[in-house]
Design an enzyme around this catalytic site. Structure first.
Site, PDB file in Angstrom:
ATOM      1  N   THR A 124      29.968  39.989  49.010  1.00 57.15           N
ATOM      2  CA  THR A 124      29.940  40.683  50.298  1.00 57.15           C
ATOM      3  C   THR A 124      29.175  41.989  50.221  1.00 57.15           C
ATOM      4  O   THR A 124      29.139  42.649  49.164  1.00 57.15           O
ATOM      5  CB  THR A 124      31.378  40.972  50.761  1.00 57.15           C
ATOM      6  OG1 THR A 124      31.352  41.830  51.915  1.00 57.15           O
ATOM      7  CG2 THR A 124      32.183  41.681  49.686  1.00 57.15           C
ATOM      8  N   TYR A 148      39.217  45.095  49.715  1.00 60.55           N
ATOM      9  CA  TYR A 148      38.437  43.860  49.849  1.00 60.55           C
ATOM     10  C   TYR A 148      37.141  43.963  49.060  1.00 60.55           C
ATOM     11  O   TYR A 148      36.802  43.091  48.243  1.00 60.55           O
ATOM     12  CB  TYR A 148      38.150  43.578  51.325  1.00 60.55           C
ATOM     13  CG  TYR A 148      37.134  42.492  51.548  1.00 60.55           C
ATOM     14  CD1 TYR A 148      37.403  41.171  51.183  1.00 60.55           C
ATOM     15  CD2 TYR A 148      35.896  42.766  52.121  1.00 60.55           C
ATOM     16  CE1 TYR A 148      36.471  40.163  51.376  1.00 60.55           C
ATOM     17  CE2 TYR A 148      34.958  41.767  52.324  1.00 60.55           C
ATOM     18  CZ  TYR A 148      35.253  40.475  51.947  1.00 60.55           C
ATOM     19  OH  TYR A 148      34.328  39.478  52.133  1.00 60.55           O
TER      20      TYR A 148
END
Length: 343
Positions: A124, A148
């Site tokens: 990501t 995250y």
């Protein structure tokens, strides 16, 4: 790479999810043998085509993974399984370190034990945190601002260290903002309560939501709203196949690649696109900005263009919105069906 003999059996984790299901479709369309493992926590059984072998299970179940790798002769793993909601990762960090880091470590160990030579990881742009320069390059400082992002960056580190110690190469694909749906209507983003802007906007366009919240209008951007690089999910799925072919053809190298178009759109520009495609006017509610959101997050995609034969085919914002809208309407029709289920 079109010859069948080069298309090794591939294990796809999280293949019942949004991006994973599109990758499975792309693999099957190109003739790859596919095995999917998904615990169906957020994925859907109906999203996995019958042409793929489906196993309901957890990626941390090492005896299960050992059986699958041996039975199907798995030579490559594409790893999508994990948790992806940034605010939730702040509220419940241990869940993210468990699902995204600890379980990935277990999966990587299963790959090493099973002799799997190639590993593609769903990473990501959150690994960059708030970038110092935009567009952001792969060699930019990685300083995530939420659990995250850290959970994904830790897995990238584990893969790099593992590849240095064992006969395995990897590709970490750092996604920017994924949107859209399969142009043939076979899959799309189906999770209830999704937070992605285009998903939220097309839900509002068909009446599933009353309005769209715009979080922050005081960013250092042309119109004051956050700017993001939106990539069509089908283009992203194609990047995974190109990466897989690259790993097989050149087993001595590993790669970390941005997946984006190198062009950003603001929140208001995205909502304008939804208005254009639907010929409607969305109700926009201005809200305070959310903590930790960068002004702009746009990919420098020079490395992926130079490393892989990947070229975007659906890099048009209105096209992305139209595909997302078509899928949302399809979901609504299924929900109105006799069973009340999307399947």
């Amino acid at each position: 790479m079109s010859e069948r003999r080069n298309k090794v059996p591939v294990l796809v984790t999280g293949g019942g999810g949004y991006i994973g299901s599109h990758a499975v479709l792309a693999l099957l369309d190109a003739g790859w043998p596919v095995v999917v493992v998904d615990n169906l926590t957020t994925g859907f059984r109906w999203a996995v085509p019958d042409a793929a072998v489906f196993v309901e299970g957890d990626i941390a179940d090492q005896p299960l993974l050992a059986r699958l790798i041996e039975k199907h002769g798995i030579q490559a793993i594409i790893h999508f399984a994990g948790s992806i909601i940034v605010p939730e990762s702040v509220e419940n960090p241990l869940k993210y370190y468990e699902n995204n880091t600890v379980k990935s470590r277990s999966l990587i160990e299963s790959a090493v034990k099973g002799g799997v030579r190639h590993f593609i990881f769903s990473s990501t742009a959150a690994t960059y945190g708030i970038p110092e320069q935009v567009p952001v390059r792969e060699d930019a400082r990685t300083q995530p601002i939420n659990p995250y992002g850290w959970s994904k960056l830790m897995t990238e580190r584990m893969l790099a260290d593992t590849a240095a110690a064992h006969p395995m190469n990897f590709c970490a694909l750092r996604y920017f903002n994924v949107a859209g749906a399969d142009p043939k209507g076979r899959s799309g983003q189906s999770t209830a309560g999704a937070t992605h802007l285009i998903k939220v906007a097309v839900e509002a366009a068909i009446g599933k939501r009353g309005h769209v919240s715009v979080y922050g209008t005081d960013y250092d951007t042309p119109d004051g709203t956050g700017v993001r690089d939106y990539i069509h999910v089908s283009d992203l799925a194609a990047a995974h196949i190109n990466a897989l072919e690259k790993l097989i053809a050149d087993p001595g190298t590993s790669h970390t690649l941005n997946c984006g178009y190198g062009r950003g759109f603001s929140v208001l520009e995205v909502l304008d696109a939804v208005d254009r495609v639907t010929n409607l006017k969305l109700d926009r509610r201005l809200e305070p900005r959310r903590p930790g959101d960068p002004d702009a997050l746009v990919a420098d995609n020079g490395r992926i263009l130079g490393t892989l034969p990947w070229r975007p085919r659906r890099d048009d914002l209105d096209m992305i919105v139209a595909d997302a809208l078509a899928w949302e309407r399809r979901l609504a029709e299924r929900d109105r069906g006799p069973s009340g289920a999307a399947g």
